[in-house]
Design an enzyme around this catalytic site. Structure first.
Site, PDB file in Angstrom:
ATOM      1  N   ASP A  49       7.439   0.433  10.439  1.00 22.26           N
ATOM      2  CA  ASP A  49       6.131   1.033  10.744  1.00 22.26           C
ATOM      3  C   ASP A  49       6.341   2.264  11.625  1.00 22.26           C
ATOM      4  O   ASP A  49       6.631   2.150  12.808  1.00 22.26           O
ATOM      5  CB  ASP A  49       5.270  -0.018  11.469  1.00 22.26           C
ATOM      6  CG  ASP A  49       3.866   0.487  11.790  1.00 22.26           C
ATOM      7  OD1 ASP A  49       3.586   1.684  11.571  1.00 22.26           O
ATOM      8  OD2 ASP A  49       3.057  -0.327  12.260  1.00 22.26           O
ATOM      9  N   SER A  67      -3.435  -3.105  13.400  1.00 21.12           N
ATOM     10  CA  SER A  67      -3.772  -1.684  13.417  1.00 21.12           C
ATOM     11  C   SER A  67      -5.039  -1.452  14.251  1.00 21.12           C
ATOM     12  O   SER A  67      -5.094  -1.868  15.409  1.00 21.12           O
ATOM     13  CB  SER A  67      -3.931  -1.222  11.972  1.00 21.12           C
ATOM     14  OG  SER A  67      -3.965   0.168  11.895  1.00 21.12           O
ATOM     15  N   ARG A  86      -7.852   9.885   2.230  1.00 22.66           N
ATOM     16  CA  ARG A  86      -7.274   8.569   1.967  1.00 22.66           C
ATOM     17  C   ARG A  86      -5.820   8.684   1.519  1.00 22.66           C
ATOM     18  O   ARG A  86      -4.979   7.860   1.883  1.00 22.66           O
ATOM     19  CB  ARG A  86      -8.091   7.851   0.896  1.00 22.66           C
ATOM     20  CG  ARG A  86      -7.597   6.469   0.544  1.00 22.66           C
ATOM     21  CD  ARG A  86      -7.566   5.566   1.749  1.00 22.66           C
ATOM     22  NE  ARG A  86      -7.302   4.179   1.382  1.00 22.66           N
ATOM     23  CZ  ARG A  86      -7.113   3.212   2.254  1.00 22.66           C
ATOM     24  NH1 ARG A  86      -7.140   3.486   3.548  1.00 22.66           N
ATOM     25  NH2 ARG A  86      -6.900   1.983   1.870  1.00 22.66           N
ATOM     26  N   HIS A 105       3.653   0.512   7.827  1.00 22.70           N
ATOM     27  CA  HIS A 105       2.522   0.038   8.618  1.00 22.70           C
ATOM     28  C   HIS A 105       1.758  -1.073   7.900  1.00 22.70           C
ATOM     29  O   HIS A 105       1.246  -2.004   8.521  1.00 22.70           O
ATOM     30  CB  HIS A 105       1.601   1.220   8.929  1.00 22.70           C
ATOM     31  CG  HIS A 105       0.421   0.876   9.769  1.00 22.70           C
ATOM     32  ND1 HIS A 105       0.551   0.283  11.005  1.00 22.70           N
ATOM     33  CD2 HIS A 105      -0.909   1.017   9.557  1.00 22.70           C
ATOM     34  CE1 HIS A 105      -0.668   0.085  11.522  1.00 22.70           C
ATOM     35  NE2 HIS A 105      -1.563   0.517  10.653  1.00 22.70           N
ATOM     36  N   ASP A 106       1.682  -0.977   6.580  1.00 19.46           N
ATOM     37  CA  ASP A 106       0.953  -1.980   5.797  1.00 19.46           C
ATOM     38  C   ASP A 106       1.589  -3.366   5.826  1.00 19.46           C
ATOM     39  O   ASP A 106       1.018  -4.314   5.289  1.00 19.46           O
ATOM     40  CB  ASP A 106       0.829  -1.522   4.333  1.00 19.46           C
ATOM     41  CG  ASP A 106      -0.524  -0.872   4.057  1.00 19.46           C
ATOM     42  OD1 ASP A 106      -1.387  -0.920   4.941  1.00 19.46           O
ATOM     43  OD2 ASP A 106      -0.696  -0.322   2.952  1.00 19.46           O
TER      44      ASP A 106
END
Lengths: 382, 211
Positions: free
Chosen positions: A320, A156, A225, A353-354
């Site tokens: 992602d 990232s 967040r 994405h994680d």
């Protein structure tokens, strides 16, 4: 609690720029003095050829592996990948991770005290870019007595820094590992960052960035967040993990006390985040990500890579949607057209994405093989 | 990974076609075994393209650089004449657009190496003509419904295609159960055929034939 016999690491600080020898920033401004918080794992070999610099993502920090003390409940953010026999094998490599410039986890950032005023910088802190972060890391590496890194690796925002390393210091890094990243943030990515910043700036407690010493804008930061966290997951991962389950009751109450599990999860993520993160750092780092564009800056991606001599491993993940595979392929194609040595893998993995943080069983062996190859190259070449 | 045929074509035979110190791109490189041989014995600069993650993992373990991608998408990202050799090893019969792949191979490669099972080999002919069934042999062990092979051709079919595409054949190697046989009887007897083709940008560069 940490497991029995945990790896205990001691964070260190590197301090520079106190005497008009600060960091010349991309914006034209100068910043000094600067503190860079870092941790190391493993040992530097005699020839100083086994150093690997890890580059953390947006909300990460220098604490990549191990525990600070035996009472700590969670290890560093990439502990599954770093250690003896792991992908970043500390029996073989000297692994370094530092908190980025502009961060809030020990390195100089907007929450630090401006020595000229004795007050926290707040929004008077200069805007920093990926290039500035990398320049600060380069100073740290030199300070550690390393003139050439075996590899840089990051996912990232960390992947952006890895790319910037290969462009800014083409002769100082042998291997570049880029996970779930891009050479330029998309409009969609900028849009999400903008909403996050807006959430913070709309919180009255933010007070134009001047809130140190009073109550911080926790509500704004936690909403930012929550938005970010949605973009790190995927439709499939959310369905699998939460479905449509309610948190505390079986049936709808037809009132606004109903909470779905996914809502409760996001609240929790937002709530814990404010304890370890500074709202102004959120604004600065998200802006640095927005600004990142190797294509625009160097007149095309191929031109950006014109001086690169590193060997690359680029990894993307099918689910992602924040940094989709096509963006990784852009990097790979530009490197191929420049006849650079690059491998590309698209891992079929549902975590969004994680994935680069969560999926270690499959990317681990690939990273380990890649590092081994670069290590062998470096040993034979010089 | 599907086993495309029982015995793989002798990698030494392919290595013999490759000049030392060349650059090689292998399309559908599998676990990277052939590229490893070319790197280690021919000092070749090697690169692979492969679709399966498990195979890519094995390539990386061998220190071979590989791009995960689908061959049917084409090789459009590669510059013309950017490799000395582009190899299609036991893969021609599984791609959706063989003509497009071959055209791209001779564009990207100064030469191209293609090998494939010869569908016209004697045992196949007998099974089809007398048995009336699709051939299932030691070399082609799968049934019609579960084989990944969707574009079978005979040796003669391939030569004809090269003629139509105006691609010069520099050399041919015909194998019957692991042994080289003469080209005169190859269409009837060869189980495997391998062709070295001249790339379309070859005129401008050194003659990479040399076999």
């Amino acid at each position: 609690m940490a497991p029995p016999d945990p790896l205990i690491v001691i964070p260190r600080d590197y301090f520079f720029g106190a005497e008009n020898d600060g960091l010349a920033l991309e914006s034209g401004r100068e910043l000094g003095p600067v503190t860079i918080r870092y941790e190391t794992y493993g040992n530097l070999d005699q020839k100083r050829r086994n150093a690997v610099l890890l580059l953390h993502a947006f909300s990460g920090d220098a604490h990549a592996a191990g525990y600070h003390d035996p009472e700590e409940t969670h290890p560093g953010w990439w502990d599954s990948m770093i250690g003896p026999g792991k992908a970043f094998d500390t029996d073989r490599y000297y692994v370094i991770c530092s908190n980025v410039l502009g961060g809030c986890r020990g390195s100089t950032g907007p929450g630090s005290t401006d020595p000229h005023t004795g007050e926290p910088y707040g929004l008077t802190f200069p805007v920093v870019t990926m290039e500035d972060m990398v320049n600060a890391q380069h100073k740290l590496i030199s300070h550690l007595g390393i003139d050439r890194l075996l590899a840089v690796a990051g996912g990232s925002m960390g992947g952006m820094q890895a790319l910037q390393w290969s462009v800014s210091y083409p002769n100082d890094v042998a291997g570049v590992i880029v996970l779930a990243s891009t050479a330029r943030l998309s409009a969609q990515g900028i849009a999400f960052n903008a909403v996050g910043r807006n959430a913070i700036m709309s919180d009255p407690l933010w007070n134009g960035g001047d809130y140190y010493g009073s109550a911080p804008p926790d509500r704004g930061l936690s909403i930012a967040r929550m938005i970010g966290h949605i973009t790190y997951l995927s439709d499939g991962a959310m369905h699998e993990r939460f479905g449509r389950r309610l948190q505390e009751r079986a049936d709808f109450g037809f009132d606004f006390h109903d909470q779905f599990e996914v809502e409760s999860y996001l609240e929790h993520k937002g709530g814990t985040f404010v304890d370890r993160f500074d709202a102004n750092t959120y604004i600065y780092l998200s802006k640095a990500i927005d600004y990142f564009d190797l294509c625009g800056k160097y007149g095309g991606l191929e031109a950006a890579f014109s001086n690169c001599s590193s060997k690359f491993l680029v990894v993307s993940f099918t689910s992602d949607w924040l940094y989709p595979s096509y963006q990784s392929k852009e990097i790979v194609v530009a490197l191929m057209r420049r006849d650079r040595d690059v491998s590309y893998v698209e891992i079929d993995c549902p975590f969004g994405h994680d994935s680069f943080l969560l999926e270690t069983e499959r990317q681990g062996p690939m990273i380990s093989s890649f590092l081994g190859t670069v290590y062998a190259d470096v040993q034979t070449k010089r | 990974m599907f086993k495309r045929s029982a015995e793989h074509f002798s990698y030494e035979e392919i290595a013999r076609l490759v000049e030392p110190g060349s650059s090689v791109l292998d399309l559908g490189c599998g676990n990277g075994e052939l590229l490893q041989l070319l790197r280690d014995t021919r000092d070749a600069a090697v690169r692979g393209v492969e679709i399966e993650e498990s195979m890519i993992r094995e390539c990386l373990a061998k220190g071979i650089s590989v791009f995960q991608g689908n061959l049917d998408e084409g090789l459009k990202e590669y510059g013309s004449g950017s490799y000395d050799y582009v190899i299609l090893n036991e893969t021609l019969q599984v791609v959706h657009e063989p003509v497009q792949i071959i055209r791209e191979m001779v564009r990207v490669g100064r030469t191209a190496i293609v090998n494939f099972p010869n569908f016209g080999t004697l045992l196949n002919r007998l099974q089809l003509s007398i048995g009336g069934r699709m051939p299932v042999t030691k070399d082609l062990p799968l049934q019609w419904y579960n084989t990944p092979n969707i574009h079978f051709c005979t040796r003669r079919d391939f030569v004809q295609l090269c003629r139509e595409m105006e691609i010069p054949i520099i050399a041919a190697v015909d194998i019957r159960h692991g042994r080289r046989i003469s080209p005169g009887v190859a269409n009837l007897l060869a189980t495997e055929c391998c062709f070295l083709l001249r790339g379309s940008s070859a005129e401008a560069t050194r003659d990479a034939g040399g076999v």
